[in-house]
Every structure is written in C-alpha cells, then in structure tokens.
Design a protein around this motif. Structure first.
Motif, PDB file in Angstrom:
ATOM      1  N   ILE A  45      24.002   6.574   8.563  1.00 57.47           N
ATOM      2  CA  ILE A  45      23.760   7.955   8.146  1.00 57.47           C
ATOM      3  C   ILE A  45      25.094   8.669   8.038  1.00 57.47           C
ATOM      4  CG2 ILE A  45      22.687  10.156   8.763  1.00 57.47           C
ATOM      5  CD1 ILE A  45      20.518   8.635  10.203  1.00 57.47           C
ATOM      6  N   ASP A  46      25.306   9.331   6.897  1.00 61.48           N
ATOM      7  CA  ASP A  46      26.539  10.081   6.658  1.00 61.48           C
ATOM      8  C   ASP A  46      26.277  11.540   7.006  1.00 61.48           C
ATOM      9  OD1 ASP A  46      28.831  11.339   5.630  1.00 61.48           O
ATOM     10  OD2 ASP A  46      29.081   9.804   4.099  1.00 61.48           O
ATOM     11  N   LEU A  47      26.993  12.052   7.998  1.00 62.70           N
ATOM     12  CA  LEU A  47      26.801  13.422   8.471  1.00 62.70           C
ATOM     13  C   LEU A  47      27.774  14.404   7.834  1.00 62.70           C
ATOM     14  CD1 LEU A  47      26.501  12.716  12.327  1.00 62.70           C
ATOM     15  CD2 LEU A  47      24.676  12.720  10.623  1.00 62.70           C
ATOM     16  N   SER A  48      28.585  13.931   6.901  1.00 65.05           N
ATOM     17  CA  SER A  48      29.672  14.744   6.363  1.00 65.05           C
ATOM     18  C   SER A  48      29.154  15.836   5.439  1.00 65.05           C
ATOM     19  CB  SER A  48      30.654  13.865   5.586  1.00 65.05           C
ATOM     20  OG  SER A  48      30.975  12.694   6.310  1.00 65.05           O
ATOM     21  N   SER A  49      29.818  16.989   5.481  1.00 70.08           N
ATOM     22  CA  SER A  49      29.519  18.052   4.528  1.00 70.08           C
ATOM     23  C   SER A  49      30.249  17.763   3.225  1.00 70.08           C
ATOM     24  CB  SER A  49      29.938  19.411   5.085  1.00 70.08           C
ATOM     25  OG  SER A  49      31.337  19.426   5.319  1.00 70.08           O
ATOM     26  N   ASP A  50      29.931  18.509   2.181  1.00 72.03           N
ATOM     27  CA  ASP A  50      30.490  18.248   0.849  1.00 72.03           C
ATOM     28  C   ASP A  50      32.007  18.408   0.801  1.00 72.03           C
ATOM     29  OD1 ASP A  50      27.970  17.725  -0.091  1.00 72.03           O
ATOM     30  OD2 ASP A  50      27.645  19.745  -0.907  1.00 72.03           O
TER      31      ASP A  50
END
Length: 379
Positions: free
Chosen positions: A346-351
């Motif tokens: 799962i990628d939790l990064s913001s844009d």
C-alpha cells in the motif's frame, strides 16, 4: 513442493507447511513454553517430533529452518550436511538463546528423518553485503578477528523480502530498481531498520546481537556502552542482571510498563505521561536512523513499514513520517488511517511526495519456503 518451515525460539517452535507452487498454507501452529512448567513440550526435539507426527498425512518435500545467526560463514541458504551441522556449533556464542535449540532440532530431524532434505535460511544472510565501514566497530582488530565482534544484523529475511516488493512497486512507477534507495523499518516486538540500494543491504541497526539499534518492546536499543559497566561497578549487578534488564525489562516496558505498543498508545491517549514519553523516545530513535540512512544512501526513493506495528499502527506511521517533510516524505492521512495491508503493498504517499511511503506486509515463512524450494530445485 510442500515445505515445512520451522522457526525455533528460545522457548517456542512455530511452524507452517507451505505449498510453494500455489503459495498456500496447508497448516501452521505454535508449540509454546517449551521446557517450562505447564508448557506444550519438555524440549525442542519433542516439539518438532510432535509437529511432524501431527501432520503425518502431509508429504513434506523439504524442511526450511529459520536460523538467527549465520556469522561470517553462512551467507546464503544452505543445505544441511554433517559438515554444516558441525560448523554451526561454533556460532552458538553469537546467539546463545536461539541457535543452540535450532541446531538441536536440525540434528534431531537429520537423525530421525534423514530422507527429508533440510535447508537453513539465516537471519543474518541479507547483511553479508554490508561493507566493512558499516559492520566494523571501532575496537581493536584482535577483538574482531579473535572473537567475531562486528555488526551482523537481524530480521534479514524480512528486510530482504519487503525490499524486493518495494522495488517492484518503484519499478512500476519508472524508477530503476537496480539503483533504488530504500529504508525498511521492521517494527514488531523486536525492531530494526535497514538501508538498501538495488536490493543490497548497506547498513542495518541491529549489531552483534539484536540489542543494538531501535527502541523495542523490552529491549533498550542504543545506549552508552558504559552503562552495563557502571551498573556492575556502582550497583553491584551481575552480568545476568544487566542482561535481563537490558533485554527483557527495558524498551517500552521499562519506560511506561507496557511492552505492547497498542497498550502504550491507549495509555498515552489517557494522558499517561510515561506512555507519552515512551512513544516520543521510540519515534525519535526512528527519526535518527531514518535521517542517518538518508545521509548514507545519498537520498531516498522509499520508506517502508512492515511487521506488527509497522503494518497495523497508523498512528506510529504518522508520527514517523509527518516531521520528515523536508526529506520529501508526505503522507496521505486518510489512506494511512484506513490502510490495513494483507498481502498487498500500500502506497501512503500524497501527490506532492518525492519519496514514497509504503506499507509492505512481511511473510518470513513464505520467504523461507521459497528460498528452500529454490535451493532444492537447483535454482
């Protein structure tokens, strides 16, 4: 291929039978409190024999063992031979609680079930790529040469597995996996951090033993090396007392009375000042390692959380990532709040993040089974 994965602890034996073709767990179990009053088995040999007999209907093609310490000698999965069994005796002093019972189980199977091939997968193997600048301590050369005092690292099977999946994720986004820079945080009861480039470890937080590095459930992690000497001289403590306190009574437990991070977070929410401090110290130590590894790597492509706390505590992930905006880490807070990984990255990064924040579920049993099958098949 059906591989029985055996994970021997000081008083436990965990096992799982995995069909490596279908990646399916056929069975799994835990034999607990071995050798203790009211325990499940009087010794580890009886425990593994019970596990084998309980699942006699399953045909095991091979047995893969998790072995904590491989030293300088064992740097890759190794098939058990008489010579290997003999060589392992010399590693007992490096992991006195874990290697001896694991070795006794291996010997027992070799004696009673010699037709089943056994493969050893070492927790330290992933760190065989560490350069001397990372694994040497600033002690006399004789201490290193004569006594093997150096950094070995632990949790290597987990770090290698999740790093590989993180590289898959980065490659799908167009990042060259052969040069990708990744920091993995294995945060469970034991905790460790590892820095890797292109899937090769270049530094790790645990050292000669699993005591060095991060704050853990009951282990203190980094402290002034003079603390044990000071306690022995001024308080009259014995070596055993010092060892017990630093390994079993420190960490979160020593700071706030709670070894379980979930309980510590609950206590902090209820304004328990000792729990608040314990969590602050826990996170600060993580920041120190992430920052130092960022410097050593010369940048970062992904920060990876794994293991019990890393996979399940959105609050700890938030506390670690939010202060690191200056390093390019930015988290999508709603995604972080609901993220409950199963087998999927799962990628939790913001844009606007320039460094990815990932949650990658670890599966050490599968990693051991796969490495065992590969060795047996000659891959």
């Amino acid at each position: 291929m059906n591989v029985l994965v055996v994970n021997v602890g000081s008083t436990t034996l965990k096992y799982a039978c995995i069909d490596t073709q279908r990646r399916e767990r056929l069975t799994e179990g835990l034999i607990d409190r071995i050798g203790q009053d009211g325990g499940d088995a009087p010794d580890h040999m009886t425990a593994v024999q019970d596990a084998l007999q309980k699942h006699a209907d399953i045909e095991f093609t091979a047995i893969g063992h998790r072995v904590v310490q491989g030293g300088d000698r064992f740097t890759e999965p190794t098939r058990v031979t008489d010579q290997v069994r003999s060589d392992m005796v010399e590693l007992d002093p490096l992991a006195p609680l874990h290697n001896p019972p694991a070795r006794r189980v291996i010997d027992h199977i070799a004696t009673t079930s010699a037709s089943i091939p056994q493969v050893l997968v070492f927790d330290t193997a992933y760190f065989s790529t560490l350069p001397p600048v990372a694994y040497r301590y600033a002690v006399p050369d004789s201490v290193y040469v004569d006594h093997g005092v150096r950094k070995y690292g632990m949790h290597g099977t987990s770090h290698q597995y999740v790093t590989g999946l993180a590289l898959d994720h980065l490659a799908a986004q167009g990042i060259d996996r052969t040069s990708a820079k990744v920091i993995t945080l294995h945060l469970g009861g034991g905790a460790s951090a590892t820095a890797s480039i292109g899937g090769r470890a270049i530094d790790t937080s645990m050292g000669l033993t699993p005591l060095e590095g991060l704050v853990m459930a009951t282990r203190c992690g980094d402290i002034d090396p003079s603390v044990p000497i000071y306690l022995m001289r001024t308080a009259g403590w014995t070596v055993d007392q010092v060892e017990r306190v630093l390994i079993k009574e420190s960490g979160l437990l020593g700071l706030c009375g709670q070894a379980d991070m979930r309980r510590a977070l609950e206590a902090a929410t209820d304004d328990d000042e000792s729990a608040k401090l314990a969590i602050d110290i826990y996170v600060r130590r993580l920041h120190k390692y992430v920052g130092s590894y960022f410097a050593v790597l010369g940048g970062l492509d992904a920060l990876v959380f794994t293991a019990g706390i890393g996979e399940n505590s959105a609050e700890i992930r938030r506390r670690v990532v939010e202060p690191l905006h200056h390093l390019g880490l930015r988290m999508d807070l709603p995604v972080n709040a609901w993220a409950k990984p199963d087998v999927q990255t799962i990628d939790l990064s913001s844009d606007d993040a320039t460094v990815r924040t990932l949650v990658v579920p670890t599966d050490e049993e599968w990693a051991i089974a796969r490495q065992t099958a590969d060795l047996i098949d000659g891959r």
